[in-house]
Design an enzyme around this catalytic site. Structure first.
Site, PDB file in Angstrom:
ATOM      1  N   HIS A 185      -0.762   5.681 -10.486  1.00 45.57           N
ATOM      2  CA  HIS A 185      -2.138   6.078 -10.180  1.00 45.57           C
ATOM      3  C   HIS A 185      -2.167   7.416  -9.447  1.00 45.57           C
ATOM      4  O   HIS A 185      -3.039   8.266  -9.706  1.00 45.57           O
ATOM      5  CB  HIS A 185      -2.813   5.007  -9.332  1.00 45.57           C
ATOM      6  CG  HIS A 185      -3.034   3.717 -10.057  1.00 45.57           C
ATOM      7  ND1 HIS A 185      -2.013   2.906 -10.481  1.00 45.57           N
ATOM      8  CD2 HIS A 185      -4.183   3.096 -10.425  1.00 45.57           C
ATOM      9  CE1 HIS A 185      -2.506   1.836 -11.086  1.00 45.57           C
ATOM     10  NE2 HIS A 185      -3.826   1.929 -11.068  1.00 45.57           N
ATOM     11  N   HIS A 199       2.416   0.092  -3.229  1.00 49.48           N
ATOM     12  CA  HIS A 199       3.378   1.180  -3.238  1.00 49.48           C
ATOM     13  C   HIS A 199       3.730   1.581  -1.809  1.00 49.48           C
ATOM     14  O   HIS A 199       2.967   1.344  -0.869  1.00 49.48           O
ATOM     15  CB  HIS A 199       2.823   2.410  -3.974  1.00 49.48           C
ATOM     16  CG  HIS A 199       2.584   2.179  -5.429  1.00 49.48           C
ATOM     17  ND1 HIS A 199       3.580   2.214  -6.379  1.00 49.48           N
ATOM     18  CD2 HIS A 199       1.441   1.901  -6.111  1.00 49.48           C
ATOM     19  CE1 HIS A 199       3.077   1.976  -7.568  1.00 49.48           C
ATOM     20  NE2 HIS A 199       1.773   1.780  -7.438  1.00 49.48           N
TER      21      HIS A 199
END
Length: 271
Positions: A193, A235
């Site tokens: 992303h 993440h």
């Protein structure tokens, strides 16, 4: 001469280390200590000496063990620095994961943070780009959209390949969503992303005429997409930073292989 020899023999007799019980101290050690046995030593043809290869192998192992121990007890400076940075990264990522679970401090904002992350997903961007490409009627618009589609496909393949190679897990045990599985974004490093948001924002800043407030909002959107992935525990911080770098490099690569309008028209007509 005989007098000096007699004095030497007398000196040897008076030396304590020359006694029978101390003779082993004057001899150099051989191989290793002999194992103790309760019975007498075997004699005759049945008692065969151990093969020389085993003794050499044991000596090599005994010489290698201290070196291996020293390597474990004294790691290199590079290894210490890498482990320290990794520990800092994990600690910061866990502190910023305020929406990682239902029991987190910002659990009520998890849905909104996930929605921000979805705006940087590959499936909506690819679908929206194809839809705009079909609706576009200008050659310049089709050229920009076709190159944007190429950049999005390149981003998905690059992120999926690097993630499959590194196979790094996130700071929290969060399972990927269905959209993540469709784009093969199942591991943590790098953040897909973040790379997509950086690449798209840089692409729009370079090829669209935007006012200054819109340009600022575009940069803030890319930063918020990367931060949202850390906040939900998907993440690490370094995953997001690496994603930003990869996204910028992908933009530079697309600029180098930019498809002209003629090539885009040929691809559109073939499609």
């Amino acid at each position: 001469m005989p007098a000096s020899q007699s004095r030497a023999r007398a000196r040897d007799r008076n030396n304590v280390l020359n006694r029978a019980e101390f003779l082993s101290l004057n001899q150099p050690p051989k191989g290793g200590p002999e194992p103790r046995s309760s019975g007498r030593k075997a004699s005759g043809p049945s008692a065969q000496p151990p093969p020389a290869g085993d003794g050499a192998r044991e000596r090599r192992q005994s010489q290698q063990l201290p070196e291996e121990d020293c390597m474990q007890l004294n790691p290199s400076f590079k290894g210490i620095a890498f482990n320290s940075l990794l520990a800092i990264d994990i600690c910061m990522s866990k502190r910023l994961g305020v929406c990682a679970g239902r029991a987190a401090s910002w659990a009520s904002a998890r849905s909104m943070v996930k929605l921000i992350g979805i705006t940087g997903h590959g499936i909506p961007w690819i679908g929206g780009t194809i839809l705009c490409l079909v609706k576009s009627s200008t050659l310049a618009g089709q050229e920009v959209l076709m190159n944007l589609l190429l950049a999005l496909l390149l981003d998905i393949m690059t992120v999926a390949g690097v993630q499959k190679l590194i196979k790094r897990r996130g700071p929290y045990e969060t399972s990927p969503s269905l959209l993540d599985y469709l784009t093969m974004d199942v591991y943590a490093f790098p953040a897909g992303h973040a790379s997509r948001a950086a690449m798209v924002s840089k692409f729009f800043l370079s090829h669209l005429v935007l006012a200054v407030p819109l340009r600022v909002l575009l940069v803030l959107w890319a930063l918020c997409v990367g931060l949202s992935r850390v906040m939900i525990g998907r993440h690490h911080v370094t995953d997001v930073l690496s994603g930003f770098v990869i996204g910028y490099l992908q933009f530079r690569l697309v600029e180098l292989v930019w498809m002209p309008s003629s090539t885009c028209q040929m691809l559109i007509s073939a499609w």
